[in-house]
Design an enzyme around this catalytic site. Structure first.
Site, PDB file in Angstrom:
ATOM      1  N   ASP A 649       5.758  46.804 112.211  1.00 47.45           N
ATOM      2  CA  ASP A 649       4.947  47.492 113.559  1.00 47.45           C
ATOM      3  C   ASP A 649       4.049  46.427 114.418  1.00 47.45           C
ATOM      4  OD1 ASP A 649       5.993  49.438 112.023  1.00 47.45           O
ATOM      5  OD2 ASP A 649       4.011  50.339 111.198  1.00 47.45           O
ATOM      6  N   HIS A 653       0.726  47.559 116.292  1.00 46.96           N
ATOM      7  CA  HIS A 653      -0.580  47.094 116.042  1.00 46.96           C
ATOM      8  C   HIS A 653      -1.121  46.213 117.114  1.00 46.96           C
ATOM      9  CE1 HIS A 653       0.099  47.276 111.404  1.00 46.96           C
ATOM     10  NE2 HIS A 653       0.637  48.384 112.179  1.00 46.96           N
ATOM     11  N   ASP A 722      14.242  50.281 111.858  1.00 48.89           N
ATOM     12  CA  ASP A 722      14.144  51.855 112.266  1.00 48.89           C
ATOM     13  C   ASP A 722      12.763  51.754 113.221  1.00 48.89           C
ATOM     14  OD1 ASP A 722      11.590  53.023 110.933  1.00 48.89           O
ATOM     15  OD2 ASP A 722      12.840  51.842 109.337  1.00 48.89           O
ATOM     16  N   GLU A 724       9.917  54.797 114.649  1.00 50.19           N
ATOM     17  CA  GLU A 724       9.438  56.244 114.701  1.00 50.19           C
ATOM     18  C   GLU A 724       8.831  56.436 115.907  1.00 50.19           C
ATOM     19  OE1 GLU A 724       7.271  58.373 110.982  1.00 50.19           O
ATOM     20  OE2 GLU A 724       6.065  57.061 111.957  1.00 50.19           O
ATOM     21  N   GLU A 728       4.245  54.499 121.014  1.00 54.64           N
ATOM     22  CA  GLU A 728       3.736  53.200 120.817  1.00 54.64           C
ATOM     23  C   GLU A 728       4.340  52.118 121.115  1.00 54.64           C
ATOM     24  OE1 GLU A 728       0.321  54.031 117.438  1.00 54.64           O
ATOM     25  OE2 GLU A 728       2.318  54.266 116.721  1.00 54.64           O
TER      26      GLU A 728
END
Length: 901
Positions: A649, A653, A722, A724, A728
């Site tokens: 991520d 972030h 993956d 989601e 973002e």
């Protein structure tokens, strides 16, 4: 049962028995809290809850649903309600003991089909790209060295950290970053910076995930498609598209030590239960079987002493090398490149052993498409046809022999290449494959530029093999590539189509490069509300300004330090972004500089805590994989802060920090000197622009081939990478666009514009599904969003819960100027009517907590007046605003899209 049918049935049973899956290993995604509620200290009536929620670190580490591809259910006691077509198991069992040995090994039976010779070689059709046959040349399969960078560019001098107190200014003039610049042929891949990280970022060599199998001293792109080759057991699939590869490592029904290749047909998919709460009753998930071994590249000498390492891991390619034993020169090298037309094995002094867990029906020697290349047509028991090409280094016919239903053997001491390709296109496809046989890609490079609001980017591949100058490559493109091909590339498209695992059908294209053109880039998008019809709206109505200035004081009085000084880079970044956007809204859209001055100084002070690396979990420079990570996961729990330490991520972030910095720097340009290097460090970590940076890999998160980012880092996973939260992902592209504009980095700004353009196309092909979507299964499309899209499955859920507002909302937030660009009106309208309208299953008016505000802010994209009315209502309940947003900005957002009176 006749013999071919018996073999076919047994092959299918073997396939089923090979595909028992476990769900992906722990990964903590980019999720946002299910009940975020705003916090302040001055007004108890409106702000009483904490940010972030106390349970934020207790979320599920895997999605709430657990799709598992069950096989042979009647045999293992499960219900017969199978998620795949029914087969008569008694027929499978007939003759099983005669056909399969103990442990699933196939006995060496006299095959019912043998290699036959057709006599004359197949004549290739006229190539799309004119191929010329040169005079006899040294026929070498040695790899051509890969290029060292995406673009060869001079190194910048290392920057020097500057330390100074926050500057006490707040600009009242129009923000420079809201004024678009005209770009003319701007290269989008110039370096951000090339110096070391700031001195206060400690370098560490003790990363919890040690690098045991990737042999390189260069930075490693941790989130790329080939990570399964070097992580954990090394047996997880690598999804090059349309093929999947996995090291057998002594497993599977054949107990092979070679590299297994598979390609999944639509009828092999398993589907989850239907969701009756969504119109159309879509299935909750679909999943491709893992463990199929259509063709295995192995060698008679490989055994439990064999090892596999990864060499030259780059942005679009890597080399998997299986050695007979450690230190042995006998090996098979697999160049693994995204979109490769064949799976290629480069043998060195081994006896090729080509195996199939699906079983060979027959293998036919089909002559030589060209001198020194030997072709075989391979028919498997699942009715698929593959083409095998052998190119021996010595030019001699290798005379592969089918010795059993699972075993095709080549000569002793073979050196050269063996290639396999699946051919669904009959004679036409075979001619294209013939024409490109003998060559293969070993690395990919990327270039791109922007002129005005039009961008183009080009993939170019380095190739190796036989007669490379006169033999064109064949590569597979994804749907979003084909849609944007320029005329020259479109002219090289073939009629060969192979299904990808989660992105529809791929298309084979001839040639060493493709160029894609992206029109209507959002070059005029700034910090103000933006739409595709009106562009940026800097001036709001008097009524809108009044409402903004009425709401802002309460939100400006929140405790900025308390909400940003957290043990999570994700939550801290969201809060910094919220307050930066709030200050901008009051200053520029509300036209009141004085009101936000105090909050602005507190914001800069809070941001400085991170630049000084004095947050609760400081950042460290990881010298193992080479990147900047949170130290939260060094305590033994890699799941801390959503896996940031293991490179999960980072674009989510760090994108929030970058966007906040872009606003702060635009309002106070003197602030940039002390902070630019630190922010650039985050950009280099998550989205570096060059491949020759010694400190960071090229484009860790954004996958330029797939057209979006992958969130999963150094976590082993059966189902691959993956992602989601598409919104973002878009936020990161928007953030670097705006940071580039604020700092005057035209290349970064242009790259952000290009990434937004690509995301606008790819997300609407694969993630955000309108009714006419053709890339996802028809029985899944009514979910409207994918939920979590893996390389191998798509699951309409989240990592933190399955509430509909969670699953849909994670693709909405943060609602920013970029939202109207990627979330098309027609998509938003269909999603709203199906799920959140008053007569739908989950009316937005009945949703609790911060997700309510997210849904109504999203409504502004199609009905800005209703959105405005919601946020402007008297006695507004601030629990409807999540901790990463503000009512003030949502009012401005709805007003800018036309909602204010």
């Amino acid at each position: 049962m006749d013999s071919p049918s018996k073999w076919k049935a047994t092959a299918l049973l073997t396939w089923f028995l090979a595909t028992e899956l476990a769900y992906s290993l722990p990964h903590v995604g980019n999720e946002v809290e299910a009940t975020l509620q705003n916090t302040a200290t001055e007004t108890a009536r409106a702000f009483e809850t904490q940010y972030p929620p106390s349970s934020s670190e207790d979320r599920l580490l895997i999605p709430e649903s657990h799709p598992v591809y069950r096989v042979a259910l009647e045999l293992d006691g499960h219900s017969s309600q199978q998620p795949f077509p029914h087969f008569n198991v008694s027929q499978f069992v007939d003759g099983l003991e005669d056909l399969l040995g103990l442990g699933g090994k196939t006995t060496a039976l006299a095959p019912t089909a043998t290699v036959s010779t057709t006599g004359q070689p197949t004549t290739p059709g006229k190539p799309i790209t004119q191929a010329t046959t040169s005079a006899k040349q040294p026929e070498s399969s040695v790899l051509i060295p890969t290029a060292g960078s995406v673009t060869d560019l001079p190194q910048d001098k290392p920057s020097t950290p500057v330390s100074q107190d926050p500057v006490q200014t707040l600009s009242s003039s129009p923000v420079a970053s809201d004024r678009p610049k005209s770009m003319n042929g701007q290269d989008i891949f110039q370096p951000v910076a090339t110096g070391p990280v700031p001195a206060n970022i400690q370098s560490r060599h003790d990363h919890p995930v040690q690098n045991q199998h990737a042999n390189t001293t260069d930075p490693i792109a941790t989130n790329k498609f080939y990570a399964g080759l070097f992580l954990g057991s090394q047996t997880n699939a690598t999804f090059s598209q349309p093929y999947s590869l996995a090291w057998s490592k002594g497993g599977g029904t054949l107990k092979s030590w070679g590299m297994a290749v598979s390609h999944i047909q639509p009828q092999m998919l398993a589907y989850g239960p239907q969701n009756g709460k969504i119109p159309g009753n879509p299935v909750q998930y679909y999943i491709n079987p893992v463990g199929l071994q259509h063709v295995i590249f192995s060698a008679a000498e490989l055994n439990e002493s064999s090892i596999m390492n990864v060499e030259q891991p780059k942005a679009f390619s890597a080399q998997a090398v299986i050695k007979r034993s450690p230190g042995s020169a006998q090996q098979i090298m697999f160049p693994v490149v995204q979109g490769m037309g064949y799976v290629t094995a480069v043998y060195n002094d081994l006896q090729p052993l080509i195996e199939s867990g699906i079983f060979f029906r027959k293998v036919v020697s089909a002559g030589s498409p060209r001198s020194g290349i030997f072709k075989y047509q391979v028919y498997l028991e699942d009715d698929t046809i593959w083409l095998l090409y052998a190119t021996p280094a010595d030019g001699k016919d290798p005379e592969f022999k089918l010795v059993s239903k699972t075993n095709l053997r080549g000569p002793l001491g073979f050196s050269g290449t063996v290639q396999i390709a699946k051919n669904p296109a009959g004679n036409s496809g075979e001619k294209f494959y013939d024409n490109s046989s003998g060559v293969y890609p070993v690395a990919g490079e990327l270039s791109g530029s922007v002129t005005g609001d039009v961008g183009s980017y080009t993939f170019s591949w380095t190739k190796a093999g036989k007669d490379i100058k006169g033999t064109p490559l064949i590569m597979f493109a994804l749907p979003h590539h084909v849609q944007s091909f320029n005329n020259a590339t479109q002219g090289r498209v073939t009629d060969i189509h192979l299904r990808t695992t989660t992105k529809g059908n791929s298309t084979a294209v001839i040639g060493e490069s493709w160029t894609m053109v992206q029109q209507n880039l959002p070059v005029d998008m700034g910090f103000a509300p933006w739409s595709t019809t009106n562009g940026s709206v800097h001036k709001l109505s008097t009524a809108a300004q009044h409402a903004i200035l009425q709401a802002a004081p309460q939100e400006l009085q929140q405790n900025i330090s308390e909400q940003t000084d957290l043990n999570s880079m994700y939550y801290s970044g969201k809060a910094l972004s919220k307050f930066a956007t709030l200050v901008y809204t009051v200053n520029q859209l509300g036209n009141n500089v004085d009101l936000a001055t105090d909050a602005f100084q507190k914001l800069k002070k809070s941001f400085a805590q991170f630049v000084q690396n004095k947050q609760q979990y400081p950042l460290a420079y990881d010298a193992v994989w080479k990147g900047v990570v949170s130290t939260a996961g060094y305590n033994g729990d890699l799941n801390q802060d959503f896996g940031n330490t293991a490179y999960n991520d980072h674009h989510f972030h760090y994108g929030y920090f970058v966007q906040a910095a872009a606003i702060i720097g635009s309002l106070d340009p003197s602030w940039l000197a002390a902070n630019k290097e630190w922010v650039n460090m985050l950009v280099r970590d998550a989205g570096n622009s060059v491949a020759n940076d010694p400190y960071f890999p090229f484009s860790r998160s954004f996958d330029w081939y797939n057209g979006h980012s992958w969130a999963k880092g150094l976590f082993e996973s059966f189902d691959g990478k993956d992602q989601e939260s598409t919104s973002e992902d878009t936020m990161f592209a928007y953030a670097i666009k705006m940071w580039g504009h604020t700092t005057g980095d035209a290349s970064m700004e242009a790259r952000g514009n290009m990434m937004l353009g690509i995301l606008g196309r790819s997300l609407n092909n694969y993630f955000l599904m309108e009714d006419d979507n053709v890339n996802q299964p028809a029985n899944f499309i009514a979910n409207k969003v994918t939920g979590i899209l893996f390389e191998n499955k798509v699951d309409h859920t989240t990592y933190f819960g399955a509430n509909l507002e969670f699953v849909q909302g994670i693709h909405m937030l943060p609602l920013m100027p970029h939202s109207p660009f990627t979330r098309r009106k027609e998509f938003v309208r269909q999603e709203w009517q199906a799920m959140f309208a008053e007569n739908a299953s989950t009316p937005a008016s009945k949703v609790d907590g911060g997700w309510k505000g997210v849904l109504y802010a999203n409504l502004a994209l199609i009905d800005p007046k209703s959105s405005w009315d919601f946020f402007a209502q008297p006695d507004f309940n601030y629990t409807w605003i999540d901790g990463g947003a503000s009512r003030t900005w949502y009012l401005a957002f709805a007003a800018g899209l036309g909602g204010a009176p």
